[in-house]
Design a protein around this motif. Structure first.
Motif, PDB file in Angstrom:
ATOM      1  N   ILE A  35     -23.695 -14.495   1.429  1.00  0.00           N
ATOM      2  CA  ILE A  35     -22.264 -14.322   1.189  1.00  0.00           C
ATOM      3  C   ILE A  35     -21.992 -12.948   0.587  1.00  0.00           C
ATOM      4  CG2 ILE A  35     -20.274 -15.181  -0.095  1.00  0.00           C
ATOM      5  CD1 ILE A  35     -21.571 -17.964   0.040  1.00  0.00           C
ATOM      6  N   ALA A  36     -22.848 -12.555  -0.348  1.00  0.00           N
ATOM      7  CA  ALA A  36     -22.690 -11.241  -0.975  1.00  0.00           C
ATOM      8  C   ALA A  36     -22.855 -10.135   0.048  1.00  0.00           C
ATOM      9  CB  ALA A  36     -23.724 -11.071  -2.091  1.00  0.00           C
ATOM     10  N   ALA A  37     -23.821 -10.319   0.970  1.00  0.00           N
ATOM     11  CA  ALA A  37     -24.043  -9.310   1.996  1.00  0.00           C
ATOM     12  C   ALA A  37     -22.839  -9.197   2.914  1.00  0.00           C
ATOM     13  CB  ALA A  37     -25.292  -9.666   2.813  1.00  0.00           C
ATOM     14  N   THR A  38     -22.241 -10.357   3.254  1.00  0.00           N
ATOM     15  CA  THR A  38     -21.058 -10.334   4.117  1.00  0.00           C
ATOM     16  C   THR A  38     -19.926  -9.570   3.462  1.00  0.00           C
ATOM     17  OG1 THR A  38     -21.690 -12.484   5.026  1.00  0.00           O
ATOM     18  CG2 THR A  38     -19.417 -11.784   5.359  1.00  0.00           C
ATOM     19  N   LYS A  39     -19.740  -9.791   2.172  1.00  0.00           N
ATOM     20  CA  LYS A  39     -18.683  -9.073   1.460  1.00  0.00           C
ATOM     21  C   LYS A  39     -18.971  -7.586   1.426  1.00  0.00           C
ATOM     22  CE  LYS A  39     -17.343 -12.942  -1.532  1.00  0.00           C
ATOM     23  NZ  LYS A  39     -17.335 -13.451  -2.922  1.00  0.00           N
ATOM     24  N   ALA A  40     -20.254  -7.253   1.173  1.00  0.00           N
ATOM     25  CA  ALA A  40     -20.608  -5.841   1.097  1.00  0.00           C
ATOM     26  C   ALA A  40     -20.458  -5.174   2.447  1.00  0.00           C
ATOM     27  CB  ALA A  40     -22.051  -5.691   0.598  1.00  0.00           C
ATOM     28  N   ASP A  41     -20.807  -5.928   3.524  1.00  0.00           N
ATOM     29  CA  ASP A  41     -20.678  -5.367   4.866  1.00  0.00           C
ATOM     30  C   ASP A  41     -19.233  -4.988   5.152  1.00  0.00           C
ATOM     31  OD1 ASP A  41     -23.096  -7.507   6.587  1.00  0.00           O
ATOM     32  OD2 ASP A  41     -23.311  -6.040   4.985  1.00  0.00           O
ATOM     33  N   SER A  42     -18.331  -5.873   4.803  1.00  0.00           N
ATOM     34  CA  SER A  42     -16.934  -5.637   5.138  1.00  0.00           C
ATOM     35  C   SER A  42     -16.339  -4.500   4.328  1.00  0.00           C
ATOM     36  CB  SER A  42     -16.127  -6.922   4.906  1.00  0.00           C
ATOM     37  OG  SER A  42     -16.175  -7.296   3.535  1.00  0.00           O
ATOM     38  N   SER A  43     -16.868  -4.287   3.128  1.00  0.00           N
ATOM     39  CA  SER A  43     -16.331  -3.225   2.289  1.00  0.00           C
ATOM     40  C   SER A  43     -17.164  -1.958   2.364  1.00  0.00           C
ATOM     41  CB  SER A  43     -16.281  -3.697   0.822  1.00  0.00           C
ATOM     42  OG  SER A  43     -17.593  -3.944   0.344  1.00  0.00           O
ATOM     43  N   HIS A  44     -18.315  -2.047   3.076  1.00  0.00           N
ATOM     44  CA  HIS A  44     -19.216  -0.902   3.219  1.00  0.00           C
ATOM     45  C   HIS A  44     -19.725  -0.408   1.865  1.00  0.00           C
ATOM     46  CE1 HIS A  44     -18.142  -0.760   7.435  1.00  0.00           C
ATOM     47  NE2 HIS A  44     -16.868  -0.743   7.098  1.00  0.00           N
ATOM     48  N   GLU A  45     -19.921  -1.321   0.941  1.00  0.00           N
ATOM     49  CA  GLU A  45     -20.418  -0.941  -0.375  1.00  0.00           C
ATOM     50  C   GLU A  45     -21.701  -1.697  -0.687  1.00  0.00           C
ATOM     51  OE1 GLU A  45     -17.371  -1.849  -3.131  1.00  0.00           O
ATOM     52  OE2 GLU A  45     -15.998  -0.300  -2.422  1.00  0.00           O
ATOM     53  N   GLY A  46     -22.660  -0.984  -1.261  1.00  0.00           N
ATOM     54  CA  GLY A  46     -23.810  -1.649  -1.848  1.00  0.00           C
ATOM     55  C   GLY A  46     -24.959  -1.958  -0.917  1.00  0.00           C
ATOM     56  N   ILE A  47     -24.717  -2.075   0.384  1.00  0.00           N
ATOM     57  CA  ILE A  47     -25.793  -2.450   1.293  1.00  0.00           C
ATOM     58  C   ILE A  47     -25.822  -1.488   2.474  1.00  0.00           C
ATOM     59  CG2 ILE A  47     -26.577  -4.194   2.953  1.00  0.00           C
ATOM     60  CD1 ILE A  47     -25.726  -6.326   1.068  1.00  0.00           C
ATOM     61  N   LYS A  48     -27.027  -1.051   2.824  1.00  0.00           N
ATOM     62  CA  LYS A  48     -27.215  -0.163   3.965  1.00  0.00           C
ATOM     63  C   LYS A  48     -27.409  -1.044   5.199  1.00  0.00           C
ATOM     64  CE  LYS A  48     -30.020   3.840   5.258  1.00  0.00           C
ATOM     65  NZ  LYS A  48     -31.192   4.649   4.868  1.00  0.00           N
ATOM     66  N   ILE A  49     -26.398  -1.118   6.048  1.00  0.00           N
ATOM     67  CA  ILE A  49     -26.423  -2.046   7.172  1.00  0.00           C
ATOM     68  C   ILE A  49     -27.305  -1.524   8.302  1.00  0.00           C
ATOM     69  CG2 ILE A  49     -25.008  -3.335   8.793  1.00  0.00           C
ATOM     70  CD1 ILE A  49     -24.573  -3.917   5.779  1.00  0.00           C
ATOM     71  N   MET A  50     -27.107  -0.302   8.712  1.00  0.00           N
ATOM     72  CA  MET A  50     -27.860   0.292   9.807  1.00  0.00           C
ATOM     73  C   MET A  50     -28.423   1.629   9.355  1.00  0.00           C
ATOM     74  SD  MET A  50     -27.408  -1.738  12.571  1.00  0.00           S
ATOM     75  CE  MET A  50     -27.171  -0.945  14.163  1.00  0.00           C
ATOM     76  N   SER A  51     -29.620   1.992   9.847  1.00  0.00           N
ATOM     77  CA  SER A  51     -30.262   3.241   9.456  1.00  0.00           C
ATOM     78  C   SER A  51     -30.244   4.223  10.626  1.00  0.00           C
ATOM     79  CB  SER A  51     -31.704   2.978   9.021  1.00  0.00           C
ATOM     80  OG  SER A  51     -31.741   2.146   7.880  1.00  0.00           O
ATOM     81  N   PHE A  52     -29.697   5.400  10.380  1.00  0.00           N
ATOM     82  CA  PHE A  52     -29.634   6.445  11.395  1.00  0.00           C
ATOM     83  C   PHE A  52     -29.956   7.792  10.768  1.00  0.00           C
ATOM     84  CE2 PHE A  52     -27.606   4.320  15.009  1.00  0.00           C
ATOM     85  CZ  PHE A  52     -26.982   3.232  14.423  1.00  0.00           C
ATOM     86  N   ILE A  53     -30.491   8.690  11.574  1.00  0.00           N
ATOM     87  CA  ILE A  53     -30.513  10.104  11.218  1.00  0.00           C
ATOM     88  C   ILE A  53     -29.710  10.833  12.290  1.00  0.00           C
ATOM     89  CG2 ILE A  53     -32.764  10.011  10.083  1.00  0.00           C
ATOM     90  CD1 ILE A  53     -33.759  11.585  12.713  1.00  0.00           C
ATOM     91  N   LYS A  54     -29.205  11.990  11.958  1.00  0.00           N
ATOM     92  CA  LYS A  54     -28.453  12.791  12.922  1.00  0.00           C
ATOM     93  C   LYS A  54     -29.248  14.058  13.220  1.00  0.00           C
ATOM     94  CE  LYS A  54     -24.009  12.767  13.016  1.00  0.00           C
ATOM     95  NZ  LYS A  54     -22.549  12.955  12.758  1.00  0.00           N
ATOM     96  N   THR A  55     -29.498  14.326  14.491  1.00  0.00           N
ATOM     97  CA  THR A  55     -30.270  15.498  14.889  1.00  0.00           C
ATOM     98  C   THR A  55     -29.372  16.735  14.960  1.00  0.00           C
ATOM     99  OG1 THR A  55     -29.926  15.139  17.258  1.00  0.00           O
ATOM    100  CG2 THR A  55     -31.781  13.991  16.231  1.00  0.00           C
ATOM    101  N   LYS A  56     -29.981  17.867  15.240  1.00  0.00           N
ATOM    102  CA  LYS A  56     -29.239  19.125  15.257  1.00  0.00           C
ATOM    103  C   LYS A  56     -28.109  19.138  16.282  1.00  0.00           C
ATOM    104  CE  LYS A  56     -33.008  22.073  13.563  1.00  0.00           C
ATOM    105  NZ  LYS A  56     -33.911  23.208  13.896  1.00  0.00           N
ATOM    106  N   ASP A  57     -28.293  18.417  17.394  1.00  0.00           N
ATOM    107  CA  ASP A  57     -27.244  18.412  18.420  1.00  0.00           C
ATOM    108  C   ASP A  57     -26.244  17.282  18.214  1.00  0.00           C
ATOM    109  OD1 ASP A  57     -28.652  16.173  19.223  1.00  0.00           O
ATOM    110  OD2 ASP A  57     -28.971  16.838  21.287  1.00  0.00           O
ATOM    111  N   GLY A  58     -26.321  16.603  17.058  1.00  0.00           N
ATOM    112  CA  GLY A  58     -25.355  15.564  16.740  1.00  0.00           C
ATOM    113  C   GLY A  58     -25.732  14.166  17.203  1.00  0.00           C
ATOM    114  N   THR A  59     -26.885  14.022  17.854  1.00  0.00           N
ATOM    115  CA  THR A  59     -27.343  12.706  18.309  1.00  0.00           C
ATOM    116  C   THR A  59     -27.751  11.852  17.114  1.00  0.00           C
ATOM    117  OG1 THR A  59     -28.140  13.618  20.398  1.00  0.00           O
ATOM    118  CG2 THR A  59     -29.067  11.500  19.706  1.00  0.00           C
ATOM    119  N   GLU A  60     -27.301  10.602  17.116  1.00  0.00           N
ATOM    120  CA  GLU A  60     -27.689   9.672  16.061  1.00  0.00           C
ATOM    121  C   GLU A  60     -28.856   8.826  16.552  1.00  0.00           C
ATOM    122  OE1 GLU A  60     -24.055   7.560  14.990  1.00  0.00           O
ATOM    123  OE2 GLU A  60     -23.831   8.920  13.286  1.00  0.00           O
ATOM    124  N   ILE A  61     -29.950   8.862  15.803  1.00  0.00           N
ATOM    125  CA  ILE A  61     -31.157   8.113  16.135  1.00  0.00           C
ATOM    126  C   ILE A  61     -31.281   6.923  15.189  1.00  0.00           C
ATOM    127  CG2 ILE A  61     -33.678   8.184  16.324  1.00  0.00           C
ATOM    128  CD1 ILE A  61     -32.284   9.941  18.387  1.00  0.00           C
TER     129      ILE A  61
END
Length: 325
Positions: A35-61
């Motif tokens: 339940i806490a994760a659902t709340k955090a997901d909706s507010s985008h606070e406290g939990i890292k939902i998806m992990s990405f890096i951005k390359t030099k050409d702007g591509t998200e990996i």
């Protein structure tokens, strides 16, 4: 309000109550953390939902990074046209053994940006370098299957000192797949032209035919066919971009990795099934092992291209022995 409208209103009210009640009951059944994760997901606070890096050409990996940050890191590189999910069996195994396990979706594949440029081995390797720099990986073991094996060869040959400790090539495309005067044992270019034509004509059907047939050896007499494996392959493939997948066929079939293999100085294990119908054994694994400075060839009699999925108990045990050696 007429009788029909009243009946519709009453039915809508009952439906709304049932839906609301179902949500409430479902929430009550969830653990507090969910339940806490659902709340955090909706507010985008406290939990890292998806992990990405951005390359030099702007591509998200997109990448997965599980396990203790101070543990030995094992980085997995998937085949065409799949994603990091193809390594779940290996990642869960090594996570249980105390390792840090990492896998990314190649550009144009899975959850990464559906790129229309940069879908070739030099850029794939540069993306891996960007990821390993971002995570500051040291002495990592890089494991690549099929196209991912080519990516590993290209990256490891150019990696910064100290980044790589060992490498593994499984059913991998090096040294080079396509037939030429220098590689008379390779597959004719027409084979890969057929891949491209099938992808353009009906990618969804093509991505069912490949896993249902040669990829896992399900076309062999007596094969134990898994519909779940077939559909999971399709799911991963269809998540990626058609243009990137189209370009990647040239990347995995025509790139010559001879010089990369010759430059690799770390211990490298070459694993290959001799019933591989996608990357034929004779023109790949033995040749790669000979080119490597510290290469070890391990051949698996009767195993298919997708042996990491069909025979994880065998593959995982040998990977563990190599990592620990």
């Amino acid at each position: 309000m007429n009788e029909r409208a009243l009946a519709f209103s009453a039915e809508a009210t009952r439906r709304d109550v049932l839906v609301a009640g179902g949500i409430a009951i479902g929430a009550m059944a969830l653990p507090r953390s969910a339940i806490a994760a659902t709340k955090a997901d909706s507010s985008h606070e406290g939990i890292k939902i998806m992990s990405f890096i951005k390359t030099k050409d702007g591509t998200e990996i997109f990448y997965k990074d599980w396990g203790p940050r101070d543990a030995q890191a094992i980085v997995f590189h998937h085949g065409w046209p799949l994603s990091a999910d193809d390594w779940d069996g290996q990642m869960m195994f090594f996570l249980d053994k105390g390792y840090r396990v990492i896998a990314h979706d190649r550009r144009g594949h899975g959850r990464s940006t559906q790129t229309w440029t940069g879908n070739e081995m030099d850029t794939y390797a540069a993306d891996v370098a960007a990821l390993t720099d971002a995570l500051d990986l040291k002495n990592a073991v890089h494991v690549g299957h099929s196209t991912g094996g080519g990516e590993v060869a290209r990256y490891v040959a150019r990696a910064k000192p100290g980044r790589v400790g060992k490498a593994v090539l499984i059913g991998a495309v090096p040294p080079v797949m396509v037939r030429s005067d220098k590689n008379p044992g390779g597959l004719p270019l027409e084979v890969f032209d057929g891949f491209r034509a099938a992808l353009v004509a009906n990618r969804a059907q093509f991505f069912l035919d490949v896993p249902a047939g040669p990829f896992y050896g399900f076309n062999r007499p007596g094969a134990k066919v898994s519909q779940g494996i077939i559909e999971n392959w399709w799911r991963q493939g269809m998540a990626g971009g058609a243009k990137a997948h189209y370009d990647c066929i040239k990347a995995f079939s025509e790139t010559d990795f001879t010089e990369d293999l010759e430059r690799i100085a770390v211990p490298t294990l070459v694993m290959h099934g001799d019933d591989d119908q996608i990357v034929p054994y004779a023109d790949s694994a033995p040749l790669s092992a000979k080119l490597l400075k510290h290469g070890t060839l391990k051949t698996y009699h009767g195993l298919p291209h997708g042996m990491c999925t069909t025979h994880p108990d065998i593959v995982n045990a040998d990977l563990l022995d190599f990592v620990r050696s």
